[in-house]
Design a protein around this motif. Sequence first.
Motif, mmCIF file in Angstrom:
data_model
loop_
_atom_site.group_PDB
_atom_site.id
_atom_site.type_symbol
_atom_site.label_atom_id
_atom_site.label_comp_id
_atom_site.label_asym_id
_atom_site.label_seq_id
_atom_site.Cartn_x
_atom_site.Cartn_y
_atom_site.Cartn_z
ATOM 1 N N LYS A 1 0.831 -1.209 0.000
ATOM 2 C CA LYS A 1 0.000 0.000 0.000
ATOM 3 C C LYS A 1 0.867 1.261 0.000
ATOM 4 O O LYS A 1 0.573 2.225 -0.718
ATOM 5 N N ALA A 2 1.926 1.234 0.799
ATOM 6 C CA ALA A 2 2.807 2.403 0.882
ATOM 7 C C ALA A 2 3.496 2.674 -0.448
ATOM 8 O O ALA A 2 3.542 3.822 -0.922
ATOM 9 N N TRP A 3 4.029 1.621 -1.069
ATOM 10 C CA TRP A 3 4.724 1.807 -2.341
ATOM 11 C C TRP A 3 3.749 2.160 -3.461
ATOM 12 O O TRP A 3 4.082 2.956 -4.351
ATOM 13 N N ALA A 4 2.545 1.600 -3.414
ATOM 14 C CA ALA A 4 1.539 1.945 -4.421
ATOM 15 C C ALA A 4 1.175 3.424 -4.323
ATOM 16 O O ALA A 4 1.058 4.122 -5.339
ATOM 17 N N GLY A 5 1.025 3.908 -3.085
ATOM 18 C CA GLY A 5 0.731 5.325 -2.890
ATOM 19 C C GLY A 5 1.861 6.214 -3.355
ATOM 20 O O GLY A 5 1.638 7.264 -3.977
ATOM 21 N N ALA A 6 3.102 5.803 -3.066
ATOM 22 C CA ALA A 6 4.262 6.592 -3.474
ATOM 23 C C ALA A 6 4.382 6.644 -4.995
ATOM 24 O O ALA A 6 4.627 7.710 -5.579
ATOM 25 N N PHE B 1 1.982 6.175 -7.224
ATOM 26 C CA PHE B 1 0.871 6.977 -7.761
ATOM 27 C C PHE B 1 1.181 8.465 -7.639
ATOM 28 O O PHE B 1 0.952 9.246 -8.579
ATOM 29 N N LEU B 2 1.687 8.879 -6.460
ATOM 30 C CA LEU B 2 2.016 10.291 -6.246
ATOM 31 C C LEU B 2 3.059 10.774 -7.246
ATOM 32 O O LEU B 2 2.911 11.849 -7.846
ATOM 33 N N THR C 1 10.106 6.647 2.552
ATOM 34 C CA THR C 1 9.211 5.490 2.625
ATOM 35 C C THR C 1 9.997 4.235 2.987
ATOM 36 O O THR C 1 9.577 3.458 3.863
ATOM 37 N N ARG D 1 -0.019 7.219 8.402
ATOM 38 C CA ARG D 1 -0.023 8.282 7.399
ATOM 39 C C ARG D 1 -0.706 7.876 6.091
ATOM 40 O O ARG D 1 -0.854 8.708 5.197
ATOM 41 N N LEU D 2 -1.112 6.624 5.993
ATOM 42 C CA LEU D 2 -1.789 6.193 4.771
ATOM 43 C C LEU D 2 -3.158 6.848 4.597
ATOM 44 O O LEU D 2 -3.486 7.305 3.497
#
Length: 227
Positions: free
Chosen positions: A9-14, A16-17, A52, A66-67
């Motif tokens: 989830k963290a890497w997917a968010g990073a 995407f950003l 991250t 922070r997610l």
Amino acid sequence: MEQNLLARKAWAGAVFLLIALWIMLFLPAWSLGFWQAWIYWALFSVSVILITRYFLRTDPELIKSRLPAGPGAERERSQKIIQTCMTVAFILLMLLPGIDHRSGWSEVPVYAVIAADIIAGIGFSVVFLTFRENRFTSAIIEVGRDQTVVSTGPYAIVRHPMYAGASLLILATPFALGSFLAIIPALLIIAGVIVRLIEEEKFLAVHLPGYREYCRKTRFRLVPFVW
């Protein structure tokens, strides 16, 4: 298994950003020759990836807290409004430099662009130090279980070091991207930060034991020796 899910989830968010940021920078410019954007995007990307990676290894609970972020994650209506306005201003901050670059409206000297990139890097460093000092640095206004007041590290200088670091990054961005026009949304974001931190202090004074005493000890909110 839970750790692997958090990492994904963290890497997917990073990712995407960073992809969204690249699109917002280069699509309005309609050119890959926007060298200021390449430097800024590289700095932003390296900072996000390193931060991250570091906290996934050393403090995954911080990453987890922070997610949930953005207007939808906030509980208070006023914070939802503030976050929405700041999100719109941030998008404009990323879009306007490309339009400015394509239209040739601004002429920011190279030395100013480089200096701004250095300041942006310092901003990221302050955010990193804040995260490392306070594992309860959530993306929304809340008080976590077993949370205590942190008064060491950057918190000994200002009461909101994360906002201070983010403000450095935001204020440096227009110059790093070679756009005087982008100063307008940058200032709107800073105004949002100020309103947000004032409300956050009211919340913490009520819900976090010892916070009032900390405020009396650490006088400055955002800028040392100023405010």
